[in-house]
Design a protein around this motif. Structure first.
Motif, short mmCIF file in Angstrom:
data_model
loop_
_atom_site.label_atom_id
_atom_site.label_comp_id
_atom_site.label_asym_id
_atom_site.label_seq_id
_atom_site.Cartn_x
_atom_site.Cartn_y
_atom_site.Cartn_z
N UNK A 197 0.71 -1.26 0.04
CA UNK A 197 0.02 0.12 -0.08
C UNK A 197 0.81 1.33 0.02
N UNK A 198 2.02 1.29 0.70
CA UNK A 198 2.81 2.60 0.69
C UNK A 198 3.49 2.74 -0.59
N UNK A 199 3.53 1.51 -1.66
CA UNK A 199 4.27 1.87 -2.89
C UNK A 199 3.31 3.08 -3.54
N UNK A 200 2.27 3.20 -3.16
CA UNK A 200 1.43 4.32 -3.71
C UNK A 200 2.33 5.75 -3.43
N UNK B 219 -7.96 1.33 -1.12
CA UNK B 219 -8.60 1.31 -2.40
C UNK B 219 -8.86 2.88 -2.98
N UNK B 220 -9.17 3.74 -2.09
CA UNK B 220 -9.25 5.07 -2.50
C UNK B 220 -7.75 5.66 -2.91
N UNK B 221 -6.95 5.40 -1.96
CA UNK B 221 -5.68 5.72 -2.32
C UNK B 221 -5.37 5.12 -3.82
N UNK B 222 -5.42 3.99 -4.24
CA UNK B 222 -5.21 3.30 -5.46
C UNK B 222 -5.97 3.86 -6.44
N UNK C 88 -2.45 -1.72 -8.27
CA UNK C 88 -3.13 -2.94 -8.18
C UNK C 88 -2.51 -3.58 -6.74
N UNK C 89 -1.24 -3.45 -6.45
CA UNK C 89 -0.45 -3.87 -5.25
C UNK C 89 -1.28 -3.29 -3.94
N UNK C 90 -1.68 -1.96 -3.97
CA UNK C 90 -2.28 -1.32 -2.92
C UNK C 90 -3.52 -1.98 -2.70
#
Length: 389
Positions: free
Chosen positions: A18-21, A80-83, A167-169
């Motif tokens: 998720x932090x990959x975003x 999901x919202x961050x993605x 996708x990862x997030x």
């Protein structure tokens, strides 16, 4: 009773995905700006994420979101919202919409990074320092990711990186909610308390832990940001072209992930507070030695110095978060972690701006002495109240 073995591994993987975003976005920004011919500086676009995170953590803390609602579900929705906010980057054609997208991504990261630590603290009462060491270690590797992605974007279109990180997030969010239910040490609060994120600073132990963290944050992100600058200065002054800057920048930052894990294990023997204080002291000493390293060290010694600095500059981060979680009232633990993150990241912006403003005013080899103010402040705050932890 020990938590199931998959709990910590799932939290670490979900947090990293998720932090990959946050970090992967930085790696493609140069390609994005060039490809779309956008009149926006990379600094503004990067800062938009930071400001979004600060506003998000402040709002989450004031509304006591993670203490009133299931942290795993908060994590899922923010993932999901961050993605989604990250994904819309591929549709942007004007500068202000990119800034809005990055700001929104940073906002929802407020429900990922501190919430991941809150979830870990709900499962691990004893050995929390070790558990958060793994968690922050994964985050450190993510921080180094943009330097790797600079190479990756030469092989693939930058849009592929955005698709992958979104996708990862999403996967990370679903992993958390499906495999990590609310922990046994979670205590929720049922009422809205807009003052909770400020009233917790009345506790001496909490205030000491928070001040230690703030001093650590003054140094951390500025050091990370200026690692390529340190390498460039050294090469220019010594007339060598020995270093591959992106390669060594990645390793100097990424090695901190190993230090976080080692620090967690060391803290089980020597105590969380004193392990954190030792790392903070050593990173402060590195700040003071930086002029000598830049001027007189051989290339091998200079690289070893930066690798060591890269370890001690971050090793105390999960330990300070542990002290914050353990000294906060159980029913507002999530709020405590979130507001400390909020203030800490706001401090990083001040530090970055101060160092940037002084670049043209003082000699480059003296510039990083200013970072020593952070460890000094942090140590004074940590020991002033003689914490019990």
């Amino acid at each position: 009773m020990k938590p199931p073995k998959h709990i910590l591994l799932t939290i670490v993987i979900a947090q990293f995905f998720c932090t990959s975003l946050w970090f992967a976005g930085n790696g493609v920004l140069a390609s994005l700006v060039e490809d779309l011919n956008i009149n926006q500086s990379l600094g503004n676009i990067t800062a938009a994420v930071q400001f979004g995170f600060i506003i998000g953590t402040l709002l989450f803390a004031m509304l006591t979101i993670t203490d009133r609602f299931s942290p795993s579900k908060v994590f899922l929705w923010c993932a999901l919202l961050g993605a989604l906010c990250n994904f819309v980057l591929v549709w942007q054609t004007v500068g202000w919409t990119i800034l809005a997208s990055r700001f929104a991504t940073g906002f929802f990261l407020a429900g990922i990074y501190p919430v991941g630590m809150k979830i870990a603290s709900d499962y691990f009462d004893k050995g929390l320092g070790k558990s958060l060491g793994y968690l922050v270690g994964a985050l450190v590797v993510g921080t180094a990711l943009p330097h790797f992605l600079k190479w990756l974007t030469a092989l693939f279109p930058w849009q592929y990186v955005i698709y992958t990180t979104s996708a990862l997030a999403s996967i990370g969010g679903f992993l958390m909610v499906m495999m990590v239910p609310d922990g046994p040490f979670r205590k929720s609060t049922q009422h809205l308390d807009l003052t909770a994120c400020f009233s917790i600073f009345k506790k001496k132990d909490f205030r000491a832990a928070a001040f230690g963290y703030f001093g650590h944050m003054w140094e951390l992100y500025t050091f990370w940001a200026f690692v390529p600058v340190l390498l460039s200065i050294y090469m220019e002054w010594h007339g060598i072209a020995l270093f591959r800057i992106s390669f060594w920048s990645f390793w100097i930052i990424a090695i901190g992930g190993l230090a976080c894990v080692l620090g967690g294990y060391i803290s089980q023997r020597y105590g969380v507070k004193y392990t954190a204080a030792t790392a903070l002291t050593l990173s402060g000493i590195c700040c003071l030695l930086s002029p000598l390293a830049l001027l007189f060290a051989s290339p091998a010694i200079f690289l070893l110095f930066l690798l060591f600095w890269g370890m001690v500059v971050i090793a105390d981060s999960p330990l300070f978060s542990t002290l914050v979680a353990q000294s906060a009232p159980p029913d507002v633990k999530g709020t405590a972690l979130t507001i400390v993150n909020c203030i800490g990241f706001a401090i990083t912006i001040v530090s970055l701006q101060v160092i940037s403003a002084l670049q043209d005013l003082i000699a480059p080899h003296l510039l990083f002495l200013i970072l020593a103010l952070g460890p000094l402040f942090g140590l004074l705050g940590l020991f002033r109240n003689r914490m019990k932890l």
